[in-house]
Enzyme design. Structure first.
Site, short mmCIF file in Angstrom:
data_model
loop_
_atom_site.label_atom_id
_atom_site.label_comp_id
_atom_site.label_asym_id
_atom_site.label_seq_id
_atom_site.Cartn_x
_atom_site.Cartn_y
_atom_site.Cartn_z
N HIS A 26 0.84 -1.20 0.00
CA HIS A 26 0.00 0.00 0.00
C HIS A 26 0.88 1.26 0.00
CE1 HIS A 26 -3.94 -1.97 1.23
NE2 HIS A 26 -3.05 -2.96 1.29
N ASP A 124 -6.86 5.36 2.00
CA ASP A 124 -6.85 3.95 1.61
C ASP A 124 -8.18 3.28 1.99
OD1 ASP A 124 -5.77 1.57 0.66
OD2 ASP A 124 -3.88 1.81 1.71
#
Ligand code: UDP
Length: 455
Positions: A26, A124
């Site tokens: 990520h 996110d």
């Protein structure tokens, strides 16, 4: 740097606050997005835990001076000290702890937004509290999800839109889901329903547009599906992957390169299972058998959870394995410089868990994937790579176990006998398109983000 110090630097460009989840994959995709925006006149506050920021700091280059790191300190304990505030190498029993600790950092995050007053938040998919807080402060927020569109589509359909028209057959989905549930003991697996809820909320909360680290040629129909059910524009801005400089000083890579330089072109497979997954003894044995029988050269990065005992590698591998494979093998304990290895012309295949970053890196380097998906989104990613003709998947047996002969057969076909040149051809075709479109896509994104910042 803390938020006050960051605020004192008072940038003049539009400011974006980025909050990725603390997984290495990520962070990696977010950092590439931050770099692309920083070279297009945006100032980026990049927020994560100190240990996560330290892991990506070497990837900042001089042209990234408008990226400022902001440290997010999670609650610590003896069992969960700051050096474990990352999912990279995190022992499985601490996975629920890191999820709880990250959620507990919501207040600190709110204080950051109040101090820095960014024009836009990019968040996110595992922190629904982030868009909620941004909205309460009147800061526009958009979601950038770092997984593939097929995997995310599946989660949405399963948890939120069961009656929607899904662009893939039920049979494919059902068999992949079943594989996943056969290893349902690990904490990440058990958390799936919760993760499904969080992802759904994060996507729905995004202001008008959603960003995905994918591209149309690979996942067009799933990108369209997401747009339809979410009633938002889904912008594919990938592949956003780290493209390391082969020439920079790097002791670890030099050692590997010296060995790899002596092999033939496209003759060697890289074997790596990402930053978060650790093979069981049984899985290690199946893969070792596959590699041994394939007769291919290989570089195998074997990782263990942080704190694992030191002779783990000897214990993990089958007896006599290293002697039997001899000079065609290089086994590396811990982190391998994957981005650099995949770019080397003597790599001809990638035995991978099919984490989304690994999948994107392999495509960008023109290396066929031999997928052995292990958990979460990986079975879906392996499926999409196979469907697009850029990889093959080692199918499991009816008990969900890795079939060692299948692994050997696929490596042989792709790398040794080279009977799957269709995959390499497809990769070339895709790369040709990506090369010409990449910068254009990022320019379009910059225009989009400018508008969001102004509103
Ligand atoms: N990676 C690496 N060396 C390793 C393991 C992983 O460089 O030994 C990098 C890899 O290049 C990729 C990321 O870590 O960029 C892993 O992300 P991915 O989404 O593939 O898998 P995850 O770690 O999230 O399961």
């Amino acid at each position: 740097m803390d938020a006050q110090q960051a605020a004192n630097k008072s940038p003049t460009a539009s400011t974006i606050f980025m909050l990725p989840w603390v997984g290495y994959g990520h962070l990696s995709a977010y950092l590439e997005l931050a770099k692309a925006l920083s070279t297009r006149n945006f100032h980026v506050y990049f927020c994560s835990t100190p240990v996560s920021l330290a892991s990506i700091k070497p990837r900042l280059i001089p042209s990234c001076s408008s990226i400022q790191f902001v440290e997010l300190h999670l609650p610590s304990s003896d069992e969960f000290p700051p050096h474990l505030h990352t999912t990279n190498g995190l022992p499985a029993h601490l996975v629920p702890t890191i999820h709880q600790a990250f959620a507990a950092a919501a207040q600190t995050f709110e204080a950051f937004l109040q101090t820095l007053r960014p024009h836009l938040l990019i968040y996110d998919s595992l922190q629904p509290w982030a868009p909620r807080i941004a909205s309460s402060l009147n800061i526009p927020a958009i979601n950038f999800f770092t997984a593939g569109a097929f995997a995310v589509s599946h989660v949405l359909r399963a948890f939120h839109y069961p009656d929607s028209q899904f662009p893939s057959s039920d049979f494919v989905l059902h068999s992949r889901w079943k594989i996943k549930n056969t290893t349902a003991e690990s904490p990440t697996q058990v958390k799936i329903p919760k993760i499904g809820e969080a992802i759904g909320y994060c996507l729905n909360a995004s202001r008008g547009v959603i960003l995905t680290n994918s591209f149309r040629e690979l996942e067009g129909k799933y990108i369209d599906y997401l747009s339809v059910i979410l009633k938002k524009r889904v912008l594919p801005i990938g592949p956003l992957v780290y493209q390391p400089n082969q020439d920079e000083e790097d002791e670890d890579y030099s050692r590997i390169k010296n060995w790899l330089d002596r092999k033939e072109a496209s003759s060697t497979v890289l074997v790596s299972f990402g930053s978060e997954f650790f093979l069981s003894k049984e899985e290690t044995e199946a893969i070792a058998h596959g590699l041994e029988q394939s007769e291919a050269n290989f570089i195998w990065g074997i990782r263990f959870p942080k704190g694992a005992k030191k002779n783990a590698i000897e214990e993990a591998l089958p007896e006599g394995f290293l002697e039997r494979v001899g000079g065609r093998a290089m086994v590396v304990e811990e982190w391998v410089p994957q981005g650099k290895i995949l770019k080397h012309g003597n790599i001809g295949g990638f035995v991978s868990h099919c984490g989304w970053n690994s999948a994107m890196e392999s495509i960008m380097c023109g290396v066929p994937v031999i997928g052995i998906p292990m958990q979460v989104d990986q079975p879906f990613n392996a499926g999409i790579l196979e469907e697009a003709g850029v990889g093959v998947e080692a199918k499991r047996d009816s008990d969900g176990k890795i079939q060692r002969d299948e692994v050997a057969k696929l490596i042989k076909e792709v790398v040794v006998e080279r009977t799957r040149e269709d995959i390499r051809n497809k990769l070339e075709e895709i790369n040709e398109i990506l090369r010409t479109r990449r910068e254009e896509k990022l320019d379009e994104l910059a225009t989009e983000i400018s508008l969001l910042c102004k509103n």
